[in-house]
Structure formats: C-alpha cells, structure tokens
Design an enzyme around this catalytic site. Structure first.
Site, mmCIF file in Angstrom:
data_model
loop_
_atom_site.group_PDB
_atom_site.id
_atom_site.type_symbol
_atom_site.label_atom_id
_atom_site.label_comp_id
_atom_site.label_asym_id
_atom_site.label_seq_id
_atom_site.Cartn_x
_atom_site.Cartn_y
_atom_site.Cartn_z
ATOM 1 N N ASP A 77 0.799 -1.246 0.000
ATOM 2 C CA ASP A 77 0.000 0.000 0.000
ATOM 3 C C ASP A 77 0.829 1.292 0.000
ATOM 4 O OD1 ASP A 77 -1.934 -1.920 0.212
ATOM 5 O OD2 ASP A 77 -2.842 -1.155 2.035
ATOM 6 N N HIS A 82 -10.624 7.001 1.402
ATOM 7 C CA HIS A 82 -9.223 6.868 0.965
ATOM 8 C C HIS A 82 -9.128 5.789 -0.109
ATOM 9 C CE1 HIS A 82 -9.663 3.688 3.982
ATOM 10 N NE2 HIS A 82 -8.722 3.034 3.309
ATOM 11 N N LYS A 128 -6.973 -4.992 -2.935
ATOM 12 C CA LYS A 128 -7.728 -5.453 -1.764
ATOM 13 C C LYS A 128 -8.700 -4.379 -1.299
ATOM 14 C CE LYS A 128 -4.108 -3.927 1.340
ATOM 15 N NZ LYS A 128 -4.977 -3.056 2.164
ATOM 16 N N CYS A 180 -2.249 -2.759 7.597
ATOM 17 C CA CYS A 180 -2.117 -3.636 6.439
ATOM 18 C C CYS A 180 -0.818 -4.433 6.437
ATOM 19 C CB CYS A 180 -2.323 -2.828 5.167
ATOM 20 S SG CYS A 180 -4.060 -2.289 5.058
HETATM 21 C C1 VGL Z 1 -4.916 0.725 5.700
HETATM 22 C C2 VGL Z 1 -6.507 1.591 7.097
HETATM 23 C C3 VGL Z 1 -7.462 1.481 6.116
HETATM 24 C C4 VGL Z 1 -3.486 0.333 5.469
HETATM 25 C C5 VGL Z 1 -5.865 0.596 4.692
HETATM 26 O O1 VGL Z 1 -3.045 0.260 4.308
HETATM 27 O O2 VGL Z 1 -2.793 0.073 6.471
HETATM 28 N N1 VGL Z 1 -5.258 1.220 6.897
HETATM 29 N N2 VGL Z 1 -7.140 0.987 4.922
HETATM 30 ZN ZN ZN Z 2 -8.500 1.013 3.292
#
Ligand code: VGL
Ligand code: ZN
Length: 216
Positions: free
Chosen positions: A8, A81, A106, A151
């Site tokens: 991510d 987001h 995801k 994540c």
């Molecule tokens: C994430 C919160 C919501 C991450 C993704 O990538 O850690 N955290 N969505």
């Molecule tokens: Zn997320």
C-alpha cells in the site's frame, strides 16, 4: 526463492493524502533501494469503491475513528481513501514501479474491509496473492510498506499462516498509531507469531537476497 512485498505505498497513505501515515513517505527510498535486489517484486493496493463500508461518510451517525459492526465484523471508520481509479489510490510517484511484477488489489468489496493483502478481514475471499506466491515457488517473503499497525501487520500474519518465512523490514514500515505504541505492539505481535524483524541494511550486507551478493 524470495519476494519483496510492497504494501500500500499509495498517495493517500503519505503526508498530504487522505489517510496520511506520519512519515509514510520515508519508506519510498527504502523500497527503491531494495527493489533491484529482488528477482520478484509484488505490491498491494488498497482499492476501495467510493461507497466502501469502512468510510465514516457512509455512516452518518458516526465519525472517523469510531468502531462499528459492519456485517458482523468490528470495523474502524476511516476517512474516504484509496478510491479506485483516483489519484489517492495511485502509487506514490517517486516509487520505482517499473520493476513491480504484479499488483494485487484489496478492499474492493464495499461490505468488508481487507487489511491483509492475502485475505479479507473475514477470511472469506482471497486476493490471489497467497496462491501466486506459492505458484512462484516462494519460501521467503520480505514485507515493507504502510501501515505497520494495519495492512503490514495483517498481511504478515496471513503470510505466516500460509507457511511462508516472513521477514518484516522495520525501517521500511510506518504506522498510523491511532493509539501511541500501536506500531511497536504490531512489530512485537508479528515477531511473536514467527516473523523475522530485519532492517533493510541487513538485507544488503548479509547478501541473502538475489544472485551473487558479495559477503561482507
Ligand atoms: C490501511 C486503514 C485502512 C493500510 C488501509 O493500508 O494500512 N489502513 N485501509
Ligand atoms: Zn483502506
């Protein structure tokens, strides 16, 4: 066979983004230094529909940070987001993406979140990453990215569950730390569950990765 797994590293998770991880941009130089050392590089993208159930906006009686029951699972509510096909969901521009071999998406189902890059939070659906790593003959998975306490952590725990040897590149990760200490606790939990906690300079120095690294 080893893989570098970049979790991510997207615009919304670095300073200026919708769900900015403090100092999240500092993982980029770590990633760029490591990418050439791995034969196989895989990345995940958080990739939500605009009406994703993890977004506080979808729950008018709640606010960001609240924990709700989302179809039977506890869900922290986040700001909007990483909405599919928006700038916030793109890889950070300074990340060297040319040598990323595969990207796994995801959080694509509005009804369930997916912190892990391997299974959703209910372990109902797989993204395909686990199978891909198995089919690629991977034993060792080197994980880094955002965010340590969400994540990265859940991806690491799932990878351990599937039997991979998992190495967490600590200086290549940054956390949200909604509660102070969350990232440190996440690192301890990953270690306790069997992950090796390493630093990126150890990977280079030990020459464990990639062909014919000189021993120092
Ligand atoms: C994430 C919160 C919501 C991450 C993704 O990538 O850690 N955290 N969505
Ligand atoms: Zn997320």
């Amino acid at each position: 066979m080893q893989v570098l797994l970049l979790v991510d590293i997207q615009n919304d998770f670095v300073p200026g983004g919708a769900l900015a991880v403090p100092d999240g941009d500092q993982v980029i130089s770590v990633a760029n230094a490591l990418i050439p050392r791995f034969e196989l590089v895989v990345a995940t993208k958080d990739w939500h529909p605009a009406d994703h159930g993890s977004f506080a906006r979808q729950h008018p009686n709640h606010k960001i940070g609240d924990v709700i029951d989302l179809h039977g699972l506890q869900q922290i509510l986040w700001p909007d987001h990483c909405i599919q096909n928006t700038a916030g969901a793109e890889f950070v521009e300074t990340l060297d993406t040319d040598d990323i071999d595969r990207v796994f998406f995801k959080g694509t189902d509005a009804d369930i979140d997916s912190y892990s890059g391997i299974f959703d939070n209910g372990r109902r659906k797989a993204t395909g990453l686990g199978e891909y790593l198995r089919e690629s003959g991977i034993r060792d998975v080197y994980v880094m990215g955002l965010a340590t306490d969400y994540c990265v952590k859940f991806t690491v725990l799932d990878a351990l569950d599937l039997g991979f040897h998992v190495h967490v590149i600590e200086d290549g990760c940054r956390g949200v730390d909604l509660k102070p200490g969350d990232s440190a606790r996440a690192i301890e939990e990953m270690r306790k569950e069997g992950a090796y906690i390493v630093r990126s300079d150890q990977i280079a120095r030990r020459g464990r990765v990639g062909p014919s690294q000189p021993e120092v």
